[in-house]
Every structure is written in C-alpha cells, then in structure tokens.
Motif scaffolding. Sequence first.
Motif, PDB file in Angstrom:
ATOM      1  N   THR A 179     106.485 -30.341   1.613  1.00  0.00           N
ATOM      2  CA  THR A 179     106.417 -29.800   0.256  1.00  0.00           C
ATOM      3  C   THR A 179     105.748 -30.748  -0.737  1.00  0.00           C
ATOM      4  O   THR A 179     105.794 -31.965  -0.590  1.00  0.00           O
ATOM      5  CB  THR A 179     107.831 -29.495  -0.276  1.00  0.00           C
ATOM      6  OG1 THR A 179     108.575 -30.708  -0.311  1.00  0.00           O
ATOM      7  CG2 THR A 179     108.537 -28.468   0.572  1.00  0.00           C
ATOM      8  N   LEU A 224     109.679 -17.622   7.550  1.00  0.00           N
ATOM      9  CA  LEU A 224     109.789 -17.737   6.095  1.00  0.00           C
ATOM     10  C   LEU A 224     111.251 -17.901   5.663  1.00  0.00           C
ATOM     11  O   LEU A 224     111.552 -18.705   4.781  1.00  0.00           O
ATOM     12  CB  LEU A 224     109.178 -16.516   5.420  1.00  0.00           C
ATOM     13  CG  LEU A 224     109.325 -16.446   3.905  1.00  0.00           C
ATOM     14  CD1 LEU A 224     108.597 -17.602   3.235  1.00  0.00           C
ATOM     15  CD2 LEU A 224     108.796 -15.099   3.399  1.00  0.00           C
ATOM     16  N   LEU A 269     109.344 -28.285   7.347  1.00  0.00           N
ATOM     17  CA  LEU A 269     108.792 -27.947   6.036  1.00  0.00           C
ATOM     18  C   LEU A 269     108.242 -29.196   5.366  1.00  0.00           C
ATOM     19  O   LEU A 269     108.909 -30.233   5.332  1.00  0.00           O
ATOM     20  CB  LEU A 269     109.901 -27.346   5.163  1.00  0.00           C
ATOM     21  CG  LEU A 269     109.547 -26.989   3.724  1.00  0.00           C
ATOM     22  CD1 LEU A 269     108.528 -25.854   3.681  1.00  0.00           C
ATOM     23  CD2 LEU A 269     110.816 -26.601   2.965  1.00  0.00           C
ATOM     24  N   ALA A 288     105.965 -21.534  -3.203  1.00  0.00           N
ATOM     25  CA  ALA A 288     107.274 -20.979  -3.532  1.00  0.00           C
ATOM     26  C   ALA A 288     107.573 -21.294  -4.997  1.00  0.00           C
ATOM     27  O   ALA A 288     107.300 -22.398  -5.471  1.00  0.00           O
ATOM     28  CB  ALA A 288     108.352 -21.583  -2.639  1.00  0.00           C
ATOM     29  N   PHE A 326     104.026 -25.323  -0.175  1.00  0.00           N
ATOM     30  CA  PHE A 326     104.749 -25.605   1.056  1.00  0.00           C
ATOM     31  C   PHE A 326     103.908 -25.283   2.280  1.00  0.00           C
ATOM     32  O   PHE A 326     103.036 -24.421   2.248  1.00  0.00           O
ATOM     33  CB  PHE A 326     106.081 -24.841   1.110  1.00  0.00           C
ATOM     34  CG  PHE A 326     105.925 -23.357   1.309  1.00  0.00           C
ATOM     35  CD1 PHE A 326     105.870 -22.813   2.587  1.00  0.00           C
ATOM     36  CD2 PHE A 326     105.843 -22.500   0.224  1.00  0.00           C
ATOM     37  CE1 PHE A 326     105.735 -21.444   2.776  1.00  0.00           C
ATOM     38  CE2 PHE A 326     105.699 -21.129   0.395  1.00  0.00           C
ATOM     39  CZ  PHE A 326     105.642 -20.598   1.676  1.00  0.00           C
ATOM     40  N   TRP A 349     114.300 -26.595   2.806  1.00  0.00           N
ATOM     41  CA  TRP A 349     114.149 -27.078   1.431  1.00  0.00           C
ATOM     42  C   TRP A 349     115.376 -27.882   1.022  1.00  0.00           C
ATOM     43  O   TRP A 349     115.276 -28.931   0.396  1.00  0.00           O
ATOM     44  CB  TRP A 349     113.922 -25.895   0.497  1.00  0.00           C
ATOM     45  CG  TRP A 349     113.843 -26.200  -0.969  1.00  0.00           C
ATOM     46  CD1 TRP A 349     114.675 -25.737  -1.935  1.00  0.00           C
ATOM     47  CD2 TRP A 349     112.865 -27.000  -1.659  1.00  0.00           C
ATOM     48  NE1 TRP A 349     114.296 -26.199  -3.176  1.00  0.00           N
ATOM     49  CE2 TRP A 349     113.184 -26.981  -3.033  1.00  0.00           C
ATOM     50  CE3 TRP A 349     111.764 -27.742  -1.247  1.00  0.00           C
ATOM     51  CZ2 TRP A 349     112.443 -27.668  -3.992  1.00  0.00           C
ATOM     52  CZ3 TRP A 349     111.027 -28.418  -2.201  1.00  0.00           C
ATOM     53  CH2 TRP A 349     111.367 -28.377  -3.551  1.00  0.00           C
ATOM     54  N   GLU A 381     102.018 -21.084   5.134  1.00  0.00           N
ATOM     55  CA  GLU A 381     101.826 -21.885   3.926  1.00  0.00           C
ATOM     56  C   GLU A 381     101.811 -20.964   2.718  1.00  0.00           C
ATOM     57  O   GLU A 381     101.587 -19.770   2.826  1.00  0.00           O
ATOM     58  CB  GLU A 381     100.555 -22.731   4.004  1.00  0.00           C
ATOM     59  CG  GLU A 381      99.274 -21.961   4.147  1.00  0.00           C
ATOM     60  CD  GLU A 381      98.065 -22.869   4.361  1.00  0.00           C
ATOM     61  OE1 GLU A 381      98.125 -24.054   3.974  1.00  0.00           O
ATOM     62  OE2 GLU A 381      97.079 -22.389   4.909  1.00  0.00           O
ATOM     63  N   ILE A 438     104.788 -24.861   6.533  1.00  0.00           N
ATOM     64  CA  ILE A 438     105.698 -24.937   7.660  1.00  0.00           C
ATOM     65  C   ILE A 438     104.845 -25.281   8.877  1.00  0.00           C
ATOM     66  O   ILE A 438     103.946 -24.540   9.248  1.00  0.00           O
ATOM     67  CB  ILE A 438     106.502 -23.638   7.853  1.00  0.00           C
ATOM     68  CG1 ILE A 438     107.411 -23.413   6.634  1.00  0.00           C
ATOM     69  CG2 ILE A 438     107.319 -23.698   9.153  1.00  0.00           C
ATOM     70  CD1 ILE A 438     108.280 -22.177   6.693  1.00  0.00           C
ATOM     71  N   LEU A 490     112.918 -21.315   5.229  1.00  0.00           N
ATOM     72  CA  LEU A 490     112.468 -22.196   4.156  1.00  0.00           C
ATOM     73  C   LEU A 490     113.630 -22.723   3.304  1.00  0.00           C
ATOM     74  O   LEU A 490     113.696 -23.930   3.069  1.00  0.00           O
ATOM     75  CB  LEU A 490     111.423 -21.485   3.289  1.00  0.00           C
ATOM     76  CG  LEU A 490     110.687 -22.341   2.274  1.00  0.00           C
ATOM     77  CD1 LEU A 490     109.260 -21.838   2.119  1.00  0.00           C
ATOM     78  CD2 LEU A 490     111.369 -22.381   0.937  1.00  0.00           C
TER      79      LEU A 490
END
Length: 155
Positions: A113, A70, A111, A147, A131, A77, A144, A133, A73
């Motif tokens: 998105t 996590l 990732l 966010a 999201f 991102w 998932e 991963i 991320l």
Amino acid sequence: MSKLIINSYEEFEKYVGQELGVSEYLEVTQERINLFADATLDHQWIHVDTERAQKESPFKSTIAHGYLTLSLLPHMWNEIIEVNNLKMMINYGIDKMKFGQAVLSGDSIRLKTKLQSLANLRGAAKAEIKFTIEIKDSNKKALEGVAIFIYYFNN
C-alpha cells in the motif's frame, strides 16, 4: 515491517505519497475458495471443481474468485496499519480496480500500500490508498486499484 500506528489526521498527513507497508502473505486455500463460493452462491467449476480444473482449465488448478481476492483486502490492511482515536471508519469505494493474474488454489497473496492522498472533509479524513495484491513467486499482480476510506477522528 512493523504495523503503522496513526492517532490523528495530522499524523496520517505525514505519509502522503509514501508506502504505508506490506502485509504478511496469506494462503488462499481451496477450503477458503469453497466457503466463498457458498457465501456468494458462485459455484462455477473453475473455482470449486478441482478434478475438472486440472483437466480443462488453462491454469490446471481451481482459481480464487476475483472478489474473494478483493475481500481479503481489509484483513491484510489491518496487518499494515492501525488508526486510533476514531468514531468510525467506512469504506467509500474503489477506483481503477483491475484484476491482473488469477490466484490459484494454494497461492499466497499479500497487500502492498501507498497513501496516494488525504483530504480533510469537514473533520473527516478521506484517504485514497493505492494498493496492489501480489502473488508470491509471481511477477504479475493479482489485483490493483485505489481504495478509498473515510476516517472520522474524535475531536
């Protein structure tokens, strides 16, 4: 895919319901796992004892902490999107987060998105980003969720 550049709320709004992008793969090395264990004081053997994990773990390998996965991320991102003209951005939270598959030491993750929604909150933009991963060469998702970021654009 090239990095998405956003300069205003109006530009961001055009992407509601669309995929924003996919990051590059990032290898989750044993060194990264060990450093995370040191930072969080979570030295459970399934993460840091490679010999024991090979013998006793059902994965036959050490695995990354779920929160390590996590925590990567924001880095991934940043590979997908650049939001300019900001006073600041804050992480507001994560909804519906679910761990799916363990990330083994040496696995590579990325990732993916999608902008689920964007709301104007008295000048701040509340972005809900769906999201996932993904683990390279696996059909199962590592993680998932949704966010939520608050972007404060300059006027």
